[in-house]
Design an enzyme around this catalytic site. Sequence first.
Site, short mmCIF file in Angstrom:
data_model
loop_
_atom_site.label_atom_id
_atom_site.label_comp_id
_atom_site.label_asym_id
_atom_site.label_seq_id
_atom_site.Cartn_x
_atom_site.Cartn_y
_atom_site.Cartn_z
N GLY A 12 -2.21 -33.31 -4.08
CA GLY A 12 -0.88 -32.64 -3.24
C GLY A 12 -1.36 -32.55 -1.66
O GLY A 12 -2.19 -32.97 -1.43
N ASP A 13 0.02 -32.41 -1.03
CA ASP A 13 -0.04 -32.03 0.33
C ASP A 13 -0.63 -33.18 1.16
O ASP A 13 -0.90 -32.94 2.25
CB ASP A 13 -0.91 -30.88 0.51
CG ASP A 13 -0.50 -29.64 -0.20
OD1 ASP A 13 0.55 -29.66 -0.21
OD2 ASP A 13 -1.46 -28.83 -0.67
N LYS A 16 4.14 -35.94 1.45
CA LYS A 16 5.44 -36.28 0.80
C LYS A 16 6.78 -35.98 1.64
O LYS A 16 7.58 -36.91 1.58
CB LYS A 16 5.46 -35.91 -0.61
CG LYS A 16 4.07 -36.49 -1.40
CD LYS A 16 4.16 -35.65 -2.90
CE LYS A 16 4.02 -34.37 -2.90
NZ LYS A 16 2.69 -34.04 -2.47
N ALA A 39 6.02 -25.95 -4.95
CA ALA A 39 5.69 -27.26 -3.64
C ALA A 39 5.77 -26.71 -2.38
O ALA A 39 6.42 -25.51 -2.24
CB ALA A 39 6.43 -28.42 -3.91
N GLY A 40 5.26 -27.19 -1.36
CA GLY A 40 5.45 -27.01 -0.18
C GLY A 40 5.39 -28.26 0.88
O GLY A 40 4.46 -28.73 0.92
N HIS A 41 6.74 -28.81 1.18
CA HIS A 41 6.72 -30.06 1.82
C HIS A 41 7.46 -29.84 3.24
O HIS A 41 8.50 -29.13 3.53
CB HIS A 41 7.90 -30.98 1.10
CG HIS A 41 7.23 -31.36 -0.17
ND1 HIS A 41 7.91 -32.41 -0.93
CD2 HIS A 41 6.53 -31.17 -1.02
CE1 HIS A 41 7.12 -32.47 -2.00
NE2 HIS A 41 6.50 -31.86 -2.08
N GLN A 223 3.80 -32.10 -6.09
CA GLN A 223 2.51 -32.10 -6.79
C GLN A 223 2.04 -33.61 -6.48
O GLN A 223 2.01 -34.28 -5.54
CB GLN A 223 2.47 -31.58 -8.19
CG GLN A 223 2.78 -29.99 -8.22
CD GLN A 223 4.26 -29.71 -7.87
OE1 GLN A 223 5.07 -30.41 -8.63
NE2 GLN A 223 4.40 -28.75 -7.07
N THR A 238 -1.01 -28.93 -12.71
CA THR A 238 0.27 -28.10 -12.92
C THR A 238 0.75 -28.64 -14.22
O THR A 238 0.23 -29.10 -14.96
CB THR A 238 1.35 -28.41 -11.67
OG1 THR A 238 2.35 -27.65 -11.73
CG2 THR A 238 1.59 -29.91 -11.72
N THR A 300 1.22 -20.92 -0.44
CA THR A 300 0.56 -19.61 -0.65
C THR A 300 -0.35 -19.41 0.50
O THR A 300 -0.92 -18.32 0.53
CB THR A 300 -0.48 -19.86 -1.86
OG1 THR A 300 -1.39 -20.94 -1.77
CG2 THR A 300 0.49 -19.75 -3.24
N ARG A 302 -3.41 -20.27 1.39
CA ARG A 302 -4.33 -20.49 1.10
C ARG A 302 -4.98 -21.71 1.84
O ARG A 302 -4.52 -22.73 2.14
CB ARG A 302 -4.74 -20.83 -0.38
CG ARG A 302 -4.45 -19.57 -1.22
CD ARG A 302 -4.58 -20.13 -2.55
NE ARG A 302 -3.85 -20.85 -3.27
CZ ARG A 302 -3.46 -21.27 -4.50
NH1 ARG A 302 -4.35 -20.93 -5.45
NH2 ARG A 302 -2.63 -22.01 -4.96
N VAL A 413 0.32 -41.15 12.20
CA VAL A 413 -0.56 -40.84 13.08
C VAL A 413 -0.22 -39.48 13.85
O VAL A 413 -0.77 -39.34 14.88
CB VAL A 413 -0.66 -42.03 14.08
CG1 VAL A 413 -1.16 -43.29 13.71
CG2 VAL A 413 0.83 -42.14 14.79
#
Length: 429
Positions: A12-13, A16, A39-41, A223, A238, A300, A302, A413
């Site tokens: 993840g992360d 995307k 998610a966090g996009h 994810q 997940t 979150t 984190r 980049v």
Amino acid sequence: MSAIVIVGAQWGDEGKGKATDILGGKVDYVVKPNGGNNAGHTVVVGGEKYELKLLPAGVLSENAVPILGNGVVVNLEALFEEIDGLVARGADATRLRISGNAHMVAPYHQTLDRVQERFLGKRAIGTTGRGIGPTYADKVARVGLRVQDIFDESILRQKIESALDVKNQMLVKMYNRRAIEADEMMDYFMGYAERLKPMVIDAEYTLNKALDEGKHVLMEGGQATMLDVDHGTYPFVTSSNPTAGGACVGSGIGPTRITASLGIVKAYTTRVGAGPFPTELFDKWGDYLQTVGGEVGVNTGRKRRCGWYDSVIARYAARVNGFTDFFLTKLDVLTGIGEIPICVAYDVDGQRFDEMPLTQSQFHHAEPIYETMPAWDEDISEITDFDDLPQKAKDYVNRLEELSGAPMSYIGVGPGRDQTIVRNDVMER
Ligand code: GDP
Ligand code: IMO
Ligand code: MG
């Protein structure tokens, strides 16, 4: 006609959101096939940063119609909060549509997610606490609530009542929580009904018709492969199928229509939450990647665990998803670090594994076998042509390509929309 699926190749992360943003400007529809507000996009446009959780990043594309597919789990409170937040910043969310077959996250799913994690203690998965696992569990157990249920109050009530029969036993007797009344749940869901109804469509029909008409559809997976409930590091995963096959199921687009499967992969590796991670770093380089890469979870807050590029995982992801291409992100983060280790295989209790080991126990014992390449010192963040990259950066990318099983067609980049080297456009095929 093109149907392009965007899939996370690691945990993840990977970027995307940025990949979607770049391609989203050229497509007619962006559908999210799986996941929810776990998610966090991130998308950075003209210095403005947007963080999408439940909505696909495609909501920011000028012309594309964003859709939440049938495979998504929708938290209505989070949905409208996110829409309102975007509108307040001048974005247009009026085109957003939602599949009537998508499932809805209920407040009791969130409660269960949190108490179940607490009961797991040291074995906790480190979920986002958004109720994702319990909602998918109910879907598979055939006691879920679907978006279309808001059109029929009596059906919705029956479903809520039968779900609560069991949920209240669990909440009260096992987890020492208060029981939930059906009326309370009805008020919660029906409170959103009038705003939700105009957005609900037959997404499968809309998307396939668009493809029939020669239009372009992007599927923006949430994810990642290693978080896939079938193909990931189970049970530290997940509860959906974020792989390319899952994107077909989660949108209703058949596999024969997919024209490109684009794996998003970071030039190193990160993971949020618990579970095995062979190349994880516990030394100053782990801190370096975390700090310089800005590796903090969008959802979150984190800190993300960081490690070197793992080509065993990249090869595995390329196979499982049939990647036609990779989009390599965050190459700029490795500038000036001297040497870059690349994991080429694992040592598991003295035995070499060039591919993913069979069992979870073996994967937990996997020690990375590294080869090392020299890093470059020049700033690459403004480069838009592969030929203009420093030779050492080209060598690193070429080596990753050789090891990973698909061409690196895009190279990031920097976080900005324009900070991307395009070597082979998936839209022009
Ligand atoms: P997603 O969940 O896969 O969409 O990824 P996230 O948005 O959670 O995390 C990726 C982070 O990397 C975001 O902060 C992006 O803005 C950033 N990012 C994406 N591509 C690049 C890149 O090529 N270079 C740098 N420096 N940052 C990038
Ligand atoms: P994007 O789309 C990174 C992780 C959680 C946890 C596990 C299960 O931004 O890449 P869940 O709440 O889904 O039941 O948590 O999966 N996880 C993610 N990690 N990026 C994500 O999404 C994630 N979505 C879930 O941290 O380990
Ligand atoms: Mg993310």
